[in-house]
Design a protein around this motif. Sequence first.
Motif, short mmCIF file in Angstrom:
data_model
loop_
_atom_site.label_atom_id
_atom_site.label_comp_id
_atom_site.label_asym_id
_atom_site.label_seq_id
_atom_site.Cartn_x
_atom_site.Cartn_y
_atom_site.Cartn_z
N HIS A 136 0.84 -1.21 0.00
CA HIS A 136 0.00 0.00 0.00
C HIS A 136 0.88 1.26 0.00
O HIS A 136 0.62 2.22 -0.72
CB HIS A 136 -0.93 -0.03 1.21
CG HIS A 136 -1.56 1.29 1.53
ND1 HIS A 136 -2.42 1.93 0.66
CD2 HIS A 136 -1.48 2.09 2.62
CE1 HIS A 136 -2.84 3.07 1.20
NE2 HIS A 136 -2.27 3.19 2.39
N HIS A 251 -8.14 8.20 3.14
CA HIS A 251 -7.56 8.55 1.85
C HIS A 251 -8.54 9.39 1.04
O HIS A 251 -8.31 9.67 -0.13
CB HIS A 251 -7.15 7.29 1.06
CG HIS A 251 -5.83 6.75 1.49
ND1 HIS A 251 -4.65 7.03 0.84
CD2 HIS A 251 -5.49 5.99 2.56
CE1 HIS A 251 -3.64 6.44 1.48
NE2 HIS A 251 -4.12 5.81 2.52
N HIS A 282 -3.22 10.05 9.37
CA HIS A 282 -2.68 9.21 8.29
C HIS A 282 -1.90 10.03 7.27
O HIS A 282 -1.04 9.51 6.58
CB HIS A 282 -3.86 8.50 7.63
CG HIS A 282 -3.49 7.22 6.93
ND1 HIS A 282 -2.82 6.19 7.54
CD2 HIS A 282 -3.71 6.81 5.65
CE1 HIS A 282 -2.65 5.21 6.67
NE2 HIS A 282 -3.17 5.56 5.51
N HIS A 286 1.84 9.03 6.06
CA HIS A 286 2.31 8.81 4.68
C HIS A 286 3.43 9.78 4.32
O HIS A 286 4.25 9.48 3.45
CB HIS A 286 1.15 8.94 3.69
CG HIS A 286 0.41 7.64 3.49
ND1 HIS A 286 0.60 6.83 2.39
CD2 HIS A 286 -0.50 7.01 4.27
CE1 HIS A 286 -0.18 5.76 2.49
NE2 HIS A 286 -0.86 5.85 3.62
ZN LIG Z 1 -2.71 4.71 3.75
#
Ligand SMILES: [Zn+2]
Length: 340
Positions: A136, A251, A282, A286
């Motif tokens: 991912h 996302h 998140h 990332h």
């Molecule tokens: Zn993610």
Amino acid sequence: MPLSPTTSPTVTPSDPAPPPQAYDGTSPFPPDGPAPARSGSDRLYVTVTAVIVVLPFVAISLAGWLLWGSLIHPADIVLAFVLYTITGLGVTVGFHRGLTHGGYRAVRPVRIALAVAGSMSFQGDVIGWVATHRRHHAFTDRPGDPHSPYRYGTHLRGQLRGLLHAHVGWLFRNDRTPPERYAPDLLADRDIRAVARAFPALCVLTLALPFAVGWLIGGTWRHGVTALLWAGLVRIALLHHVTWSVNSLCHMIGERPFRTRRHDRATNLWTLALLSFGESWHNLHHADPTSARHGVDRGQLDPSAAVIRLLERLGWVHDVRWPTAERVAARRARCQPLNP
Ligand SMILES: [Zn+2]
Ligand SMILES: [Zn+2]
């Protein structure tokens, strides 16, 4: 060691070459090609996945029906809370921040204990989980990502379909991520291999434990059954959906205060911070995948980071990659639109 946002976040060897067809950030992902023929074990995988996803909803309905006749016992709720916390931290601190991204190093008993706790969340064996998650990060929100909500394009219908795919649909695609490629370090680890092999037994344990404790506390098998429902199935279902929401919602909606790689649309979603033990920060994750803390700004609750800090003080984890002010500042976005 600072990690550039353009660098692959994983500790795995080189990722496969980028897809031959350039991705423009809005189109549906190119088809994967014909699905491989399914063997008996593949069919078993899909069947087990379906049972794991559907069974908790059957359990919730059954629990609601049972409630008409008898109350939920306080022990069920306490037990559900305790098991949610232990298995949830096993995933966030153990599987994710430790084993996937190397945000710290743990002494052997703690490393094993966290891997066991995470396995009891019913999210697949530890090596498969780590391999999928590293993939991912290697292909975030572009072709190759196992669970991107942008798989079917950025138009409304594609987004809705993509949301469902990123949340739970991807589990049914039988799209295996080869651990030989993405998690060779874990395959070479005897302890972790043993925990991965024990996954079916740990699935039984995660249900048998609340049943036994409920029966012991309440004194009747009925207490065991209500504990199994609330602290077993419902607890597992809640953690499933919180984890899957990090894949799907985190996302799609939320803030993007930090710079990520091209096409990567990970967001910070404050509403899930507590339930996800800090994993819903998140966007920062990332932007800086090896950081042991994801909630780096003022007021951002990150219970997983607090647990890592506690373990560090106890001397059970070391070499923790805490974010420095400069490291965070270097990743802060000047002005970044949600869509590239
Ligand atoms: Zn993610
Ligand atoms: Zn990650």
